[in-house]
Motif scaffolding. Sequence first.
Motif, mmCIF file in Angstrom:
data_model
loop_
_atom_site.group_PDB
_atom_site.id
_atom_site.type_symbol
_atom_site.label_atom_id
_atom_site.label_comp_id
_atom_site.label_asym_id
_atom_site.label_seq_id
_atom_site.Cartn_x
_atom_site.Cartn_y
_atom_site.Cartn_z
ATOM 1 N N GLN B 249 -1.995 -1.320 -3.466
ATOM 2 C CA GLN B 249 -1.798 -2.398 -2.502
ATOM 3 C C GLN B 249 -1.382 -1.882 -1.133
ATOM 4 O O GLN B 249 -1.665 -2.485 -0.111
ATOM 5 N N MET B 250 -0.669 -0.782 -1.113
ATOM 6 C CA MET B 250 -0.007 -0.339 0.106
ATOM 7 C C MET B 250 -0.910 0.636 0.862
ATOM 8 O O MET B 250 -1.435 1.592 0.277
ATOM 9 N N PRO B 251 -1.107 0.430 2.147
ATOM 10 C CA PRO B 251 -1.982 1.330 2.916
ATOM 11 C C PRO B 251 -1.593 2.812 2.829
ATOM 12 O O PRO B 251 -2.460 3.681 2.854
ATOM 13 N N SER B 289 8.183 0.899 7.837
ATOM 14 C CA SER B 289 8.381 2.291 8.245
ATOM 15 C C SER B 289 7.038 3.007 8.468
ATOM 16 O O SER B 289 6.979 4.009 9.152
ATOM 17 N N PHE B 290 5.958 2.451 7.920
ATOM 18 C CA PHE B 290 4.649 3.097 8.045
ATOM 19 C C PHE B 290 3.889 2.586 9.283
ATOM 20 O O PHE B 290 2.792 3.044 9.591
ATOM 21 N N ALA B 291 4.504 1.650 9.994
ATOM 22 C CA ALA B 291 3.794 0.966 11.082
ATOM 23 C C ALA B 291 3.159 1.911 12.099
ATOM 24 O O ALA B 291 2.029 1.693 12.548
ATOM 25 N N SER B 292 3.882 2.999 12.437
ATOM 26 C CA SER B 292 3.371 3.867 13.498
ATOM 27 C C SER B 292 2.083 4.592 13.090
ATOM 28 O O SER B 292 1.373 5.130 13.926
ATOM 29 N N ARG B 293 1.757 4.615 11.800
ATOM 30 C CA ARG B 293 0.577 5.355 11.362
ATOM 31 C C ARG B 293 -0.432 4.493 10.609
ATOM 32 O O ARG B 293 -1.473 4.985 10.194
ATOM 33 N N CYS B 294 -0.080 3.242 10.393
ATOM 34 C CA CYS B 294 -0.912 2.412 9.531
ATOM 35 C C CYS B 294 -2.136 1.887 10.282
ATOM 36 O O CYS B 294 -2.014 1.373 11.388
ATOM 37 N N PRO B 295 -3.322 2.037 9.698
ATOM 38 C CA PRO B 295 -4.527 1.541 10.380
ATOM 39 C C PRO B 295 -4.575 0.017 10.452
ATOM 40 O O PRO B 295 -5.333 -0.534 11.247
ATOM 41 N N THR B 305 10.771 -6.010 8.424
ATOM 42 C CA THR B 305 10.570 -5.097 7.308
ATOM 43 C C THR B 305 9.988 -5.837 6.119
ATOM 44 O O THR B 305 10.559 -6.837 5.677
ATOM 45 N N PRO B 306 8.864 -5.383 5.585
ATOM 46 C CA PRO B 306 8.299 -6.056 4.423
ATOM 47 C C PRO B 306 9.179 -5.829 3.199
ATOM 48 O O PRO B 306 9.636 -4.718 2.972
ATOM 49 N N PRO B 307 9.446 -6.853 2.399
ATOM 50 C CA PRO B 307 10.247 -6.681 1.184
ATOM 51 C C PRO B 307 9.390 -6.115 0.058
ATOM 52 O O PRO B 307 8.157 -6.094 0.154
ATOM 53 N N TRP B 320 3.167 -6.213 4.340
ATOM 54 C CA TRP B 320 2.829 -7.597 4.707
ATOM 55 C C TRP B 320 1.351 -7.891 4.422
ATOM 56 O O TRP B 320 0.963 -8.999 4.133
ATOM 57 N N PHE B 321 0.531 -6.901 4.571
ATOM 58 C CA PHE B 321 -0.918 -7.123 4.444
ATOM 59 C C PHE B 321 -1.521 -6.170 3.430
ATOM 60 O O PHE B 321 -2.203 -5.213 3.790
ATOM 61 N N PRO B 322 -1.250 -6.405 2.134
ATOM 62 C CA PRO B 322 -1.711 -5.463 1.116
ATOM 63 C C PRO B 322 -3.238 -5.367 1.072
ATOM 64 O O PRO B 322 -3.936 -6.292 1.468
#
Lengths: 318, 327
Positions: B249-251, B289-295, B305-307, B320-322
């Motif tokens: 689910q997680m990028p 925490s992955f925001a800076s690298r997530c496509p 922060t996503p729970p 947030w957007f699996p």
Amino acid sequence: MNRALPILRRLGTLLAVIVLSTFFLSCLLRLLPTDLVDMILSFGTPEEKAALRRTLYLDRDVFTSYFMWFKDFIRGDMGIIYGTGGGETVWSHVTRSLPISLIIMLYTQILALVIAVPLGIFTAYRAGKKSDRIISNTLFTASSVPNFALAFLLIIVVGVKLKWFPTLEYIGFKDDPFQHFKHLVLPCVSLGVGLAASYTRLLRTDVIAALKDDYVTMAASKGLSDSRILLTHVFRPASVTLLTAAALNMGALIGGTLVIENIFAIPGFGFEIAYALATKEFVALQSFIAITAIGYVIFNVTADLLIGIVDPRTRGSR
Amino acid sequence: MSNNPMLSLRDFSVSFDTARGPLYAVRNVNIDVADGESLGIVGESGSGKTVLSRGAMGLLPKRAAHRSGTVIYDDHDLSQAPRKELREYWGTGMAMIFQDPMTALNPVRKIGSQLTEGLRVRLQMNKRDAKARGLELLHRVRIPDPEAVMEKYPFQLSGGMRQRVMIAIALACKPRLLFADEPTTALDVTVQAQVMQLLSELRHEMGMSMVIVTHDLGVVAGHTDRIAVMYAGEVVEIAPTKRLFANMQMPYTEALMKSIPRLDAPSGQRLPVISGRLPDPTQPETGCSFASRCPYVTDKCRASTPPLVEVAPGHSYRCWFPIGGSR
Ligand SMILES: Nc1ncnc2c1ncn2[C@@H]1O[C@H](COP(=O)(O)OP(=O)(O)OP(=O)(O)O)[C@@H](O)[C@H]1O
Ligand code: SF4
Ligand SMILES: [Mg+2]
């Protein structure tokens, strides 16, 4: 890999250093401003002088005379002390004084290690804390005092003012063990404080490094007690540097011992050298200095070999 | 034996005092390891895997590392336990294979003494029995000529042999839970597979639980029941192994998956590496925490922060957007 080879190579170096240094000395003797024979036999007849010249091989060329001297030297025939009317051999002086100096050096090393091992480990475990800072700074200050200055200080304060320890003379262990140690306290402390300080610093650095190493954490993860980890995993690798330093310092300690003996009037090897120098016993002096050089080399080679035993990584590779 | 997990971490966090202020190496991790289970912890270098596993065992330096949350091992709360109590569990209850077998073995002591000291101290074996058991252990980790290896020093062994020795040491007192911190990273590819195989076999033989830490999803794929993906000190996705591979689910998990070396790929082809770097662990940011690298990043990701949400039993993720969901 052939294990004997590095040892043989080191023994070769040892021999080369000894030969070169003593050869240099024997050349120096010929360069003295006054002729050696005239100096010893100022009032002798020409026949007597010629005989002495032959005994000292001064009638030969430099190389032959050195070779002859060396042959006699390794046989223990080091000539005589001329100032005593020729009654005493140089060798007898060596056998009388050398053990005393070696004992002083040994005690000094033991004293320095006995001080340094607990302090080094303690300060490493407390690195950065107040107790570490106090001990480290005190030792650093103490080690910057030259040992002869420390000797005078100790003589004045502990010896003369407080009268806790004698400041002169040497007593043999067999004569009176208690007095023997009591007389050596001040000389060994004067020599040992600086060493103890440098050993403590080395051990502290190494233990701090070892404590950060994974193998210490790994040892802990086996469920071993802290004291066991300290002894078998921290101290053993850290002691490699310490042992190296101790062995290498044996050489440096020779110089200090020679000075300290003269301050405390201990009839050791340094005392003999100073005496020979003052009374122009150059024949004896040549052998004394050769022995010092040999001692220096032997200590350094032994240091190397010891390190090889304690630290398997260096075995056979050097 | 109870039905409770063998090891249970709740809200587990570790921070270090550094010159640049507190460094948050592990943040609010919740993980259970069941009896006999094999759990993989996967994440890139610096994500906090080593700190997590050492922290769980209690092996971090007390002075510099601050732990919070609870660690429950075999129904005992070890979070506040003094070292003296933890020591009772080390070696026999929990053991660890360290990341680098070169630095984790004492360079100036023989393999034999390092292998048998645990046996002698913890199991009170005498010298002869300990030696016999040591030889048996070396034999079990497939070390040829165990007698000779006992007398050797670590630097005299190859990397693969050293790793096997480490495994033998960790298994010496038959731990019930084994942490294997990058057990194969220091090895070349063919030896990697052998060592993983060996670990799996030993786990089954001894009925041990195991936590395998690695940065390479490919390494643990065939050897774990579940996998937890770590990023910047957090568990960002955790699922049964099969489900994770089929249904991530997680990028970040996806990115890790893409960086697994494939045997059928043309040689010389470069693997896609995850671009960018981990966020600075001394500067906690808000948002994912992955925001800076997530496509797939959006403003929402940066703002909050996503729970950790559970999509299926045992499968949770933080996003947030699996990938499986509508985007
Ligand atoms: N003793 C320590 N003091 C300060 N910071 C530390 C300490 N140990 C680890 N860290 C920091 O904690 C973070 C996580 O480190 P950790 O070693 O757990 O990562 P890792 O996932 O094991 O990476 P690798 O794959 O490189 O082993 C890193 O930012 C690291 O710099
Ligand atoms: S929350 Fe947003 S930034 Fe974070 S992983 Fe999901 S999509 Fe990417
Ligand atoms: Mg790590």
